[in-house]
Design a protein around this motif. Structure first.
Motif, PDB file in Angstrom:
ATOM      1  N   VAL A 148      49.051  52.437  17.965  1.00  9.68           N
ATOM      2  CA  VAL A 148      48.009  52.837  18.761  1.00  9.68           C
ATOM      3  C   VAL A 148      47.741  51.873  19.898  1.00  9.68           C
ATOM      4  CG1 VAL A 148      45.428  53.417  18.816  1.00  9.68           C
ATOM      5  CG2 VAL A 148      46.866  54.450  17.083  1.00  9.68           C
ATOM      6  N   ASP A 171      37.935  54.833   8.553  1.00 10.21           N
ATOM      7  CA  ASP A 171      37.865  54.194   7.128  1.00 10.21           C
ATOM      8  C   ASP A 171      36.636  54.815   6.593  1.00 10.21           C
ATOM      9  OD1 ASP A 171      38.842  51.885   5.368  1.00 10.21           O
ATOM     10  OD2 ASP A 171      37.002  51.580   5.413  1.00 10.21           O
ATOM     11  N   ARG A 172      35.382  54.785   7.197  1.00  8.65           N
ATOM     12  CA  ARG A 172      34.347  55.005   6.624  1.00  8.65           C
ATOM     13  C   ARG A 172      34.205  56.804   6.642  1.00  8.65           C
ATOM     14  NH1 ARG A 172      29.976  56.889   9.246  1.00  8.65           N
ATOM     15  NH2 ARG A 172      30.591  55.755  11.170  1.00  8.65           N
ATOM     16  N   ARG A 191      53.171  57.696  13.304  1.00 10.49           N
ATOM     17  CA  ARG A 191      52.007  58.300  13.902  1.00 10.49           C
ATOM     18  C   ARG A 191      51.009  59.099  12.778  1.00 10.49           C
ATOM     19  NH1 ARG A 191      52.884  60.923  19.815  1.00 10.49           N
ATOM     20  NH2 ARG A 191      52.478  58.919  20.944  1.00 10.49           N
ATOM     21  N   ARG A 192      50.001  58.929  12.587  1.00  8.93           N
ATOM     22  CA  ARG A 192      49.172  59.774  11.334  1.00  8.93           C
ATOM     23  C   ARG A 192      48.303  60.438  11.992  1.00  8.93           C
ATOM     24  NH1 ARG A 192      48.041  55.705   7.573  1.00  8.93           N
ATOM     25  NH2 ARG A 192      50.027  55.956   6.589  1.00  8.93           N
ATOM     26  N   LEU A 205      35.159  45.691   8.158  1.00  8.11           N
ATOM     27  CA  LEU A 205      35.970  46.572   6.846  1.00  8.11           C
ATOM     28  C   LEU A 205      35.864  45.498   5.622  1.00  8.11           C
ATOM     29  CD1 LEU A 205      39.012  48.408   8.607  1.00  8.11           C
ATOM     30  CD2 LEU A 205      36.822  49.135   7.657  1.00  8.11           C
ATOM     31  N   GLY A 262      35.711  44.744  14.037  1.00 12.93           N
ATOM     32  CA  GLY A 262      36.457  45.873  13.176  1.00 12.93           C
ATOM     33  C   GLY A 262      36.881  45.227  12.012  1.00 12.93           C
ATOM     34  N   GLY A 286      45.844  58.520  16.199  1.00 15.46           N
ATOM     35  CA  GLY A 286      44.801  57.732  16.672  1.00 15.46           C
ATOM     36  C   GLY A 286      44.706  57.844  18.092  1.00 15.46           C
ATOM     37  N   TYR A 287      45.919  57.523  18.858  1.00 14.20           N
ATOM     38  CA  TYR A 287      46.018  57.370  20.216  1.00 14.20           C
ATOM     39  C   TYR A 287      45.255  58.747  20.988  1.00 14.20           C
ATOM     40  CZ  TYR A 287      47.232  56.175  24.799  1.00 14.20           C
ATOM     41  OH  TYR A 287      47.480  55.844  26.114  1.00 14.20           O
ATOM     42  N   ARG A 328      26.122  58.392  14.607  1.00 14.35           N
ATOM     43  CA  ARG A 328      26.258  57.407  15.771  1.00 14.35           C
ATOM     44  C   ARG A 328      27.280  58.325  16.650  1.00 14.35           C
ATOM     45  NH1 ARG A 328      28.204  52.112  13.665  1.00 14.35           N
ATOM     46  NH2 ARG A 328      27.947  51.381  15.756  1.00 14.35           N
ATOM     47  N   ASP A 374      36.940  43.754  19.819  1.00  6.91           N
ATOM     48  CA  ASP A 374      36.704  44.865  18.875  1.00  6.91           C
ATOM     49  C   ASP A 374      37.387  44.727  17.706  1.00  6.91           C
ATOM     50  OD1 ASP A 374      35.864  47.885  19.019  1.00  6.91           O
ATOM     51  OD2 ASP A 374      38.107  47.994  19.107  1.00  6.91           O
ATOM     52  N   LEU A 375      38.561  44.250  17.795  1.00  8.25           N
ATOM     53  CA  LEU A 375      39.214  44.146  16.677  1.00  8.25           C
ATOM     54  C   LEU A 375      38.827  43.181  15.832  1.00  8.25           C
ATOM     55  CD1 LEU A 375      43.001  44.404  18.400  1.00  8.25           C
ATOM     56  CD2 LEU A 375      42.074  46.151  16.783  1.00  8.25           C
ATOM     57  N   TYR A 379      44.991  63.042  11.944  1.00  9.46           N
ATOM     58  CA  TYR A 379      43.943  63.334  10.850  1.00  9.46           C
ATOM     59  C   TYR A 379      43.165  64.551  11.199  1.00  9.46           C
ATOM     60  CZ  TYR A 379      43.979  58.363  10.073  1.00  9.46           C
ATOM     61  OH  TYR A 379      44.701  57.080  10.004  1.00  9.46           O
ATOM     62  N   TYR A 409      42.924  41.893   9.090  1.00 10.64           N
ATOM     63  CA  TYR A 409      42.109  43.184   8.241  1.00 10.64           C
ATOM     64  C   TYR A 409      42.384  42.969   7.058  1.00 10.64           C
ATOM     65  CZ  TYR A 409      40.617  45.641  12.520  1.00 10.64           C
ATOM     66  OH  TYR A 409      39.985  46.316  13.479  1.00 10.64           O
ATOM     67  N   GLU A 468      50.265  51.731  11.862  1.00 10.10           N
ATOM     68  CA  GLU A 468      49.706  53.056  12.816  1.00 10.10           C
ATOM     69  C   GLU A 468      48.780  52.223  13.881  1.00 10.10           C
ATOM     70  OE1 GLU A 468      47.257  54.955  10.140  1.00 10.10           O
ATOM     71  OE2 GLU A 468      46.410  56.325  11.698  1.00 10.10           O
ATOM     72  N   MET A 469      48.041  51.275  13.408  1.00 12.39           N
ATOM     73  CA  MET A 469      47.363  50.653  14.285  1.00 12.39           C
ATOM     74  C   MET A 469      48.169  49.950  15.289  1.00 12.39           C
ATOM     75  SD  MET A 469      44.136  48.915  12.300  1.00 12.39           S
ATOM     76  CE  MET A 469      43.276  48.120  13.747  1.00 12.39           C
ATOM     77  N   ARG A 478      37.978  51.951  21.306  1.00 12.82           N
ATOM     78  CA  ARG A 478      39.100  51.121  21.015  1.00 12.82           C
ATOM     79  C   ARG A 478      39.543  50.848  19.660  1.00 12.82           C
ATOM     80  NH1 ARG A 478      38.932  47.908  25.731  1.00 12.82           N
ATOM     81  NH2 ARG A 478      37.061  47.972  26.739  1.00 12.82           N
ATOM     82  N   ALA A 479      40.445  50.267  19.331  1.00 11.76           N
ATOM     83  CA  ALA A 479      41.233  50.637  18.020  1.00 11.76           C
ATOM     84  C   ALA A 479      40.642  50.090  16.984  1.00 11.76           C
ATOM     85  CB  ALA A 479      42.859  49.849  18.177  1.00 11.76           C
ATOM     86  N   GLY A 480      39.674  48.851  17.033  1.00 13.20           N
ATOM     87  CA  GLY A 480      38.959  48.340  15.959  1.00 13.20           C
ATOM     88  C   GLY A 480      37.856  49.079  15.563  1.00 13.20           C
ATOM     89  N   THR A 481      37.169  49.883  16.784  1.00 12.19           N
ATOM     90  CA  THR A 481      36.026  50.576  16.269  1.00 12.19           C
ATOM     91  C   THR A 481      36.574  52.095  15.593  1.00 12.19           C
ATOM     92  OG1 THR A 481      34.780  49.739  18.275  1.00 12.19           O
ATOM     93  CG2 THR A 481      33.957  51.915  17.509  1.00 12.19           C
ATOM     94  N   ARG A 483      32.635  45.736   4.007  1.00 14.33           N
ATOM     95  CA  ARG A 483      32.521  46.970   3.392  1.00 14.33           C
ATOM     96  C   ARG A 483      33.201  46.880   2.158  1.00 14.33           C
ATOM     97  NH1 ARG A 483      34.443  51.574   7.083  1.00 14.33           N
ATOM     98  NH2 ARG A 483      32.775  50.894   8.488  1.00 14.33           N
ATOM     99  N   TYR A 530      39.318  52.586  13.819  1.00 14.82           N
ATOM    100  CA  TYR A 530      39.993  52.467  12.438  1.00 14.82           C
ATOM    101  C   TYR A 530      38.483  52.264  11.613  1.00 14.82           C
ATOM    102  CZ  TYR A 530      44.454  54.107  13.680  1.00 14.82           C
ATOM    103  OH  TYR A 530      45.302  54.572  14.295  1.00 14.82           O
ATOM    104  N   ALA A 531      37.752  51.429  11.973  1.00 11.86           N
ATOM    105  CA  ALA A 531      36.709  51.357  11.196  1.00 11.86           C
ATOM    106  C   ALA A 531      35.666  52.619  10.853  1.00 11.86           C
ATOM    107  CB  ALA A 531      35.582  50.081  11.845  1.00 11.86           C
TER     108      ALA A 531
END
Lengths: 107, 307
Positions: free
Chosen positions: B30, A46-47, A67-68, B56, B52, A19-20, A2, B48-49, A70, B15, B26-27, A37-40, B59, A42-43
Motif C-alpha cells: 500500500v 485492526d480495531r 493485496r488483501r 497498536l 500507528g 488497502g490502497y 470517528r 503517521d506510521l 476487506y 509495528y 500488505e502495508m 495514510r497507511a498508519g491510520t 492496544r 491499518y490501526a
C-alpha cells in the motif's frame, strides 16, 4: 464514530476493497478533504476487525505484492446504518434551525 | 530494494510482531502503491506510521487474547484512582506524626513552609482523592481532567520541595505510572459508568475496603512507612487479596486489576530488594524499567493469528 472509521466503513459498503483502494475511495468520498495514510488506515482496520465490523474477503498477488481485500460484515453494516441515521437526524435539525433563522423564526 | 522501500521497511518493523507478520507485506504494498517521487518516506507519512505503531503497541499491551480491550480500560477507569491512592500512605504516615501547626510554620528554607519539605506531595493526593470520588459518581470527563492534573502534579512534586530532588519520583514510580494509566483510561475508555456495570457494587466495595485498609496500615505503622518490613509485606498481601476479590469475576477484571496492582506493588518489593538505598538514578531506572518489563511480560504480546 470517528471520521476515519465512518469513511472506511463507507468505502467498504458497496464492495470489498484492498488497502490502497480504500485510501483512494476515502479521498474521493470526502472530496479530497481527507487523506487516510497507511498508519491510520491499518490501526483502524485492526480495531474494526477486532470489533467484527470488517473482515478479510480474499487475497491476491499483483506485481509480486500481496493485496488483501476487506469487506463490511453484517454488524459493520448495521453500525454504519445507525451512524448514517444519527447524522441524518442532526443534519435535519441543523437545516431546520438555519431555515427558521433565515425566516426570522428565532431570535 | 530502493531507499524508499528500505525506509518503509524500517518503519513497518516498528509495528507489533503479530501485525507485521499479518500485515507487513500488505502495508509495504500500500505504501509503495501510494508513493510519489520521493526518495525517502515523507515527514507526515513517517509521523503517521510511528503513531500507528504506537497505538497498536498500546492496544496489545493490555490485550492478552486479542479481544476488545475497552472493558479492561473501563474497569481501570473506575478502580484505578483508588489504586493510585495507595501511594498516599507515606504522606498520611507523615501527617499523623506531625501537628498541623508545625506543618504550617516556616521552613528553614527562606520563603517556604514546613509542609513543603516534609509533605510536598500532600496537595497531589488531595487531587487524586477528588478524582476517585468523581469516578465513583461516574463523572468521567471531570475525573479525566483531574487525573491529568494529578499526573502533572506527581511530576511537579520535586519542585514543590524547598530543595528539589528527583528522589520522590523514583520512590513513587508505581503511583506515577498508575496515574498515567488511569488518566488515559478515564480519557479514552467508555469510563467508570461501564466499569461499574462490569465490577458491581459488591466487588467495588471489597476493592475500596482493601485499599483503605492498606493505606491505614501504612499510615499507622511505626516509623517511616517504607522502613517497615511488616507493613510492606502486609501491603503486598492486601493488594493480592484485592486482585483476587476484584479480578476473579472475569479475564477482563483480572487484567484490569493486574494493570493497576503491578505498578503499585512492584516498587515496594523493589525497595526491599534494594535495601542499600541506591542512588536515585539507579532506583528510578529500576522502578520504571522493571515495571515496564514486568507489565509487558505479564500482559504479553499475542502471537500471530491466522487470517
Amino acid at each position: 464514530m470517528r471520521e476515519p472509521t465512518f469513511l472506511i466503513l463507507t468505502a467498504l459498503a458497496a464492495r470489498p476493497q484492498h488497502g490502497y483502494g480504500i485510501q483512494r475511495d476515502v479521498q474521493e468520498i470526502s472530496g479530497g478533504r481527507v487523506t487516510l495514510r497507511a498508519g491510520t488506515l491499518y490501526a483502524a482496520l485492526d480495531r474494526l476487525r477486532e470489533d467484527g465490523w470488517v473482515d478479510v474477503d480474499r487475497e491476491e498477488v499483483v506485481d509480486g505484492r500481496l493485496r488483501r481485500y476487506y469487506r463490511l460484515t453484517e454488524p459493520g453494516a448495521t453500525r454504519l446504518a445507525a451512524e448514517v441515521e444519527r447524522l441524518r437526524a442532526h443534519t435535519r435539525a441543523a437545516h431546520n434551525r438555519l431555515r427558521a433563522r433565515l425566516t426570522g423564526g428565532t431570535a | 530494494m530502493t531507499g524508499l522501500e528500505t525506509g518503509y521497511h524500517r518503519l513497518v518493523a516498528l509495528y507489533p510482531r503479530d501485525h507485521r507478520e499479518r500485515h507487513g507485506e500488505e502495508m509495504l504494498g500500500v505504501l509503495m502503491d501510494g508513493a510519489t517521487e520521493h526518495a525517502r518516506p515523507g515527514l507526515r507519512e513517517t509521523v503517521d506510521l510511528l503513531w500507528g505503531a504506537a497505538r497498536l503497541h498500546l492496544r496489545r499491551m493490555v490485550t492478552a487474547d486479542g479481544k476488545p480491550t475497552r472493558d479492561v480500560w473501563a474497569a481501570v477507569a473506575l478502580l484505578g484512582p483508588l489504586a493510585v491512592l495507595l501511594g498516599a500512605a507515606g504522606a498520611l504516615n507523615e501527617l499523623r506524626t506531625s501537628s498541623p501547626a508545625s506543618l504550617l510554620g516556616p521552613s528553614l528554607s527562606p520563603g517556604a513552609m514546613r509542609w513543603q519539605g516534609s509533605l510536598p506531595d500532600l496537595p497531589v493526593w488531595v487531587v487524586w482523592f477528588v478524582v476517585a470520588v468523581l469516578a465513583l459518581f461516574r463523572l468521567r470527563r471531570t475525573a479525566a481532567v483531574g487525573a491529568w492534573l494529578g499526573t502533572v502534579g506527581f511530576l511537579s512534586v520535586p519542585f514543590i520541595a524547598p530543595d528539589p530532588s528527583m528522589r520522590w519520583l523514583a520512590l513513587h514510580a508505581g503511583s506515577v505510572v498508575a496515574g498515567v494509566v488511569v488518566a488515559a483510561a478515564l480519557t479514552w475508555s467508555p469510563g467508570p459508568a461501564r466499569g461499574w456495570e462490569l465490577v458491581g457494587a459488591k466487588r467495588f466495595t471489597v476493592f475500596a475496603g482493601v485499599v483503605a485498609a492498606t493505606v491505614v496500615l501504612f499510615a499507622i505503622a511505626p516509623g517511616r512507612y517504607h522502613d517497615s518490613v511488616l507493613t510492606s509485606i502486609g501491603s503486598v498481601l492486601l493488594v493480592g487479596v484485592a486482585v483476587a476479590a476484584g479480578g476473579a469475576w472475569s479475564r477482563t477484571g483480572y487484567r484490569a486489576v493486574l494493570m493497576l496492582g503491578l505498578p503499585v506493588v512492584l516498587p515496594v518489593v523493589l525497595l526491599w530488594t534494594l535495601r542499600i538505598d541506591p542512588k536515585t538514578a539507579v532506583l528510578a531506572a529500576g522502578c520504571y524499567g522493571l515495571l515496564a518489563v514486568v507489565v509487558l511480560a505479564v500482559i504479553g504480546t499475542p502471537r500471530a493469528r491466522s487470517v
